[in-house]
Design an enzyme around this catalytic site. Sequence first.
Site, short mmCIF file in Angstrom:
data_model
loop_
_atom_site.label_atom_id
_atom_site.label_comp_id
_atom_site.label_asym_id
_atom_site.label_seq_id
_atom_site.Cartn_x
_atom_site.Cartn_y
_atom_site.Cartn_z
N ARG A 288 0.83 -1.21 0.00
CA ARG A 288 0.00 0.00 0.00
C ARG A 288 0.87 1.27 0.00
O ARG A 288 0.53 2.27 -0.64
CB ARG A 288 -0.91 -0.02 1.23
CG ARG A 288 -1.88 1.13 1.27
CD ARG A 288 -2.93 0.94 2.35
NE ARG A 288 -3.92 1.98 2.33
CZ ARG A 288 -4.20 2.78 3.36
NH1 ARG A 288 -3.56 2.63 4.51
NH2 ARG A 288 -5.14 3.70 3.26
N HIS B 80 0.41 4.45 -2.50
CA HIS B 80 0.21 5.82 -2.02
C HIS B 80 1.37 6.73 -2.40
O HIS B 80 1.20 7.93 -2.52
CB HIS B 80 -0.03 5.82 -0.51
CG HIS B 80 -1.42 5.41 -0.16
ND1 HIS B 80 -2.14 5.94 0.88
CD2 HIS B 80 -2.25 4.50 -0.74
CE1 HIS B 80 -3.33 5.37 0.93
NE2 HIS B 80 -3.42 4.49 -0.04
N ASN C 199 -3.72 8.72 4.86
CA ASN C 199 -2.47 8.12 5.36
C ASN C 199 -2.33 8.15 6.88
O ASN C 199 -1.77 7.22 7.47
CB ASN C 199 -1.26 8.87 4.76
CG ASN C 199 -1.20 8.71 3.25
OD1 ASN C 199 -1.62 7.69 2.70
ND2 ASN C 199 -0.70 9.73 2.57
N HIS D 298 -6.21 -5.82 -2.39
CA HIS D 298 -7.00 -6.00 -1.17
C HIS D 298 -7.23 -7.47 -0.86
O HIS D 298 -8.07 -7.81 -0.03
CB HIS D 298 -8.31 -5.20 -1.27
CG HIS D 298 -8.10 -3.72 -1.29
ND1 HIS D 298 -9.02 -2.81 -1.73
CD2 HIS D 298 -7.02 -2.97 -0.90
CE1 HIS D 298 -8.53 -1.58 -1.62
NE2 HIS D 298 -7.32 -1.66 -1.12
C1 HEM Z 1 -9.11 1.64 -5.89
C2 HEM Z 1 -8.94 2.54 -4.97
C3 HEM Z 1 -8.50 2.21 -3.59
C4 HEM Z 1 -9.09 2.63 -2.45
C5 HEM Z 1 -10.29 3.55 -2.33
C6 HEM Z 1 -8.37 2.04 -1.36
C7 HEM Z 1 -8.65 2.25 -0.03
C8 HEM Z 1 -8.09 1.55 1.02
C9 HEM Z 1 -8.48 1.68 2.40
C10 HEM Z 1 -9.54 2.63 2.91
C11 HEM Z 1 -7.74 0.80 3.11
C12 HEM Z 1 -7.82 0.57 4.60
C13 HEM Z 1 -6.94 1.57 5.34
C14 HEM Z 1 -7.17 1.56 6.81
O1 HEM Z 1 -8.30 1.42 7.24
O2 HEM Z 1 -6.17 1.73 7.55
C15 HEM Z 1 -6.88 0.11 2.19
C16 HEM Z 1 -5.99 -0.86 2.55
C17 HEM Z 1 -5.09 -1.42 1.68
N1 HEM Z 1 -4.92 -1.07 0.35
FE1 HEM Z 1 -6.15 0.05 -0.76
N2 HEM Z 1 -7.36 1.28 -1.85
C18 HEM Z 1 -7.40 1.35 -3.21
C19 HEM Z 1 -6.50 0.75 -4.09
C20 HEM Z 1 -5.38 0.06 -3.69
C21 HEM Z 1 -4.30 -0.30 -4.56
C22 HEM Z 1 -4.23 0.06 -6.05
C23 HEM Z 1 -3.39 -0.98 -3.81
C24 HEM Z 1 -2.08 -1.57 -4.20
C25 HEM Z 1 -1.73 -1.81 -5.44
C26 HEM Z 1 -3.93 -1.06 -2.47
C27 HEM Z 1 -3.38 -1.74 -1.43
C28 HEM Z 1 -3.91 -1.83 -0.17
C29 HEM Z 1 -3.44 -2.76 0.85
C30 HEM Z 1 -2.39 -3.83 0.65
C31 HEM Z 1 -4.15 -2.48 2.02
C32 HEM Z 1 -3.97 -3.12 3.40
C33 HEM Z 1 -2.87 -2.35 4.13
C34 HEM Z 1 -2.53 -2.81 5.53
O3 HEM Z 1 -3.08 -3.80 6.03
O4 HEM Z 1 -1.69 -2.14 6.14
N3 HEM Z 1 -5.12 -0.38 -2.42
N4 HEM Z 1 -7.10 0.60 0.92
#
Ligand code: HEM
Length: 320
Positions: free
Chosen positions: A62, A66, A94, A193
């Site tokens: 992630r 970002h 973030n 995800h």
């Molecule tokens: C399509 C639009 C996207 C949105 C709106 C989005 C939004 C989010 C949100 C809200 C979270 C949870 C954050 C939290 O509650 O702390 C999350 C987690 C995550 N996102 Fe996305 N995301 C998107 C696309 C992506 C992309 C493109 C990637 C990587 C290529 C990605 C990788 C991740 C990962 C791996 C997590 C888990 C992180 C952790 O456990 O520390 N996301 N995302």
Amino acid sequence: MELLLRLAAVALVAAAFVAADGTGTLSPSFYDATCPGLQPAVRRGVAQAVKKEARMGASLLRLFFHDCFVQGCDASILLDDTANFTGEKSAAPNANSLRGYEVIDAIKAEVEASCKATVSCADIVALAARDAVNLLGGPSWPVLLGRRDALMTTKAAAEDSLPSPTSRLPQLLHSFSKKGLNARDLVALSGAHSVGMAHCSNFREHVYKDTKINMTYAAQLRAKVCPFVGGDDNLAPLELQKPDKFDNGFFNDVITGQVLLRTDQELLGSSGSHGTTDALVREYAANADRFAAEFAMAMIKLGNMAVQDGEVRLNCRRPN
Ligand code: HEM
């Protein structure tokens, strides 16, 4: 066989990007002569972190997304706030959420010890994301290298560029297309995800207000993890079956209405001309190899945008 063919295609896409960005500076062999130990050092650092806590692999993935979405992959995300500077770390998507900074610091320190002032923080972030995915059971791909680290960024830039978890499909497609990424890239990259966790504050609206969710799943989340009031920091896995394994299980969750984020659910059944994402969700749910290969290709695209001028930071947290 299909996977092999597709990975060959990945290499071709990689080569195409070297030519396409017009600079000719990005190359998988960029540090071969100046820092031959780089890739093993990054892999060791990520492996250690993932062994300690599997979720850190997700966090590093992630971190890369970002970083790249805000003025290109330039390690702008790593700049610490100071008395007269507020950067991306404090931006809403973030703060209290993005993780992995210490892992990058540790890898950078090791790399600096053997290759002084040579390897950019942005390249370390890109390599770490690739290794994190692979160590969690996902694909690998050639990472093009030679990025420079940003001298400046702003909190506002992050808030403007990063998609919100309550966006609808047209907004998601728009925000990805502004970065040169198409619907296929959006769906493949959303498969990230498959690993990691989200905070209740980011999925409350989806589990209480949306109708596009499996009601049994929503009821469980309401009862156990995400009360209507309070519990903002409670965590739930983004994928149901194996949240520590990078696979295509996430797409089955989308099909059964069991994903935490509204944006993930938007990929299926959102009406109109955007119906193409429906077919992709079903394709990736049915074909793990295709998902793995197309995810790898989309990561290469993500990693190669807006290479800009800058420096090789000595400490990833501040400009030299
Ligand atoms: C399509 C639009 C996207 C949105 C709106 C989005 C939004 C989010 C949100 C809200 C979270 C949870 C954050 C939290 O509650 O702390 C999350 C987690 C995550 N996102 Fe996305 N995301 C998107 C696309 C992506 C992309 C493109 C990637 C990587 C290529 C990605 C990788 C991740 C990962 C791996 C997590 C888990 C992180 C952790 O456990 O520390 N996301 N995302």
